[in-house]
Every structure is written in structure tokens, then in C-alpha cells.
Motif scaffolding. Sequence first.
Motif, PDB file in Angstrom:
ATOM      1  N   CYS A  66      69.278 -30.892 -35.199  1.00  0.00           N
ATOM      2  CA  CYS A  66      68.262 -31.669 -34.469  1.00  0.00           C
ATOM      3  C   CYS A  66      67.204 -32.146 -35.443  1.00  0.00           C
ATOM      4  O   CYS A  66      67.045 -33.334 -35.650  1.00  0.00           O
ATOM      5  N   SER A 116      60.974 -28.630 -29.747  1.00  0.00           N
ATOM      6  CA  SER A 116      61.367 -28.978 -28.378  1.00  0.00           C
ATOM      7  C   SER A 116      61.712 -27.735 -27.567  1.00  0.00           C
ATOM      8  O   SER A 116      61.516 -27.711 -26.345  1.00  0.00           O
ATOM      9  N   HIS A 121      69.186 -25.699 -29.403  1.00  0.00           N
ATOM     10  CA  HIS A 121      70.071 -26.863 -29.513  1.00  0.00           C
ATOM     11  C   HIS A 121      70.337 -27.198 -30.972  1.00  0.00           C
ATOM     12  O   HIS A 121      70.545 -28.348 -31.329  1.00  0.00           O
ATOM     13  N   GLU A 122      70.316 -26.164 -31.805  1.00  0.00           N
ATOM     14  CA  GLU A 122      70.730 -26.287 -33.217  1.00  0.00           C
ATOM     15  C   GLU A 122      71.662 -25.097 -33.453  1.00  0.00           C
ATOM     16  O   GLU A 122      71.337 -24.153 -34.146  1.00  0.00           O
ATOM     17  N   CYS A 175      63.634 -25.241 -32.652  1.00  0.00           N
ATOM     18  CA  CYS A 175      63.055 -26.580 -32.717  1.00  0.00           C
ATOM     19  C   CYS A 175      61.788 -26.573 -31.862  1.00  0.00           C
ATOM     20  O   CYS A 175      61.706 -25.843 -30.871  1.00  0.00           O
TER      21      CYS A 175
HETATM   22 ZN   LIG Z   1      65.245 -30.358 -31.375  1.00  0.00          ZN
END
Ligand SMILES: [Zn+2]
Length: 175
Positions: A167, A52, A72-73, A50
Amino acid sequence: MVMSHEQEHPKKAFGWAARDSSGVLSPFRFSRRETGEKDVTFKVLYCGICHSDLHNVKNEHGSSTYPLVPGHEIVGEVTEIGSNVQKFKVGDKVGVGCLVGACQSCDSCTDHLENYCPKKIFTYGGAKYYDGSTTYGGYSDIMVADEHFIVRIPDNLPLDSAAPLLCAGITTYSP
Ligand SMILES: [Zn+2]
Ligand SMILES: [Zn+2]
């Protein structure tokens, strides 16, 4: 290999970590907590990238701490469950997004809006879990998380395609 200087936990883990804001990731040996009674442990099979993650690796939000394991995926297969886990069993395909903790008792949590909980804990990026350990993300081989923050991946959804839904996908779905 560089060892984490943090307290050693029982589960040996391997991942890719940023050591500074240069944007470079390097091999990182660390540890994750034992599977608690409400925890699910899974082997990470896929993890999305991502934007992020890139912001956090480069400390572009100013809140990153290093070493930092992004991701975070996160999607994988359950290898162990705690004695009080209700929703998952070994072998299930599961995922984790950007949160791994929240108080689960405030108004936001009660409304299923844990993202507004003042005590929410992000999957990585400088967050401390309740036991004081640093949280590390999915660019790693194993993950341990409370079942409340784990979602089931249906059998008919390819795991690699499922990862970015956690996400990027939910971000576009939500509005
Ligand atoms: Zn993300
Ligand atoms: Zn809360």
C-alpha cells in the motif's frame, strides 16, 4: 474469546479486531471461506501497519463496521490453491493489498484499474464479499483471496520488507 456472530465458514481463523472506535484491538476468533476454485489460501507471515488502518480502526472515515480486523499490506506463504488457480502453487510467497474483489468485466477492470470499479471490494472495513461474508484484513493468521488480487513476492525480497510495498510503496510509486 468472543466468537463472531456471523455465519461460520469452514476455515477457523484468529486475528486482532477493533470492537469499537476506541483504537484498542483485542483477540478475535472468526472464520474464512473455503478455498474456492480461483482462490489462494495463505498463512500470513507479515502485515504492515498503514495509517489507513488507524483511520479505519477509529472510524475516522465514518464507514467502519465492527468487529474490524485491519491490515491491507499482507504477506505470507501459500498453503492451498483452488482447482482453477493458474498463477500460484503451494509454497509460493505472496501478498494482498487493499482490494480483494472487483467485477472484472467493466471498463475500469478491463483497463487493469480495478480500484475504479464500482463493485470493488476492499480487503476489510465493512465490505461484504460476493458470498455475503464480511471481509477481514491481515492482522490474522490466514488469508483467502481470489488469485487475481494476489501478487507474487520474489524470492530475493525479504517478506517483512515486502509487506509495506503493498500500500505505502505502491502509493508513492504510482505518481
Ligand atoms: Zn494503506
Ligand atoms: Zn469492474
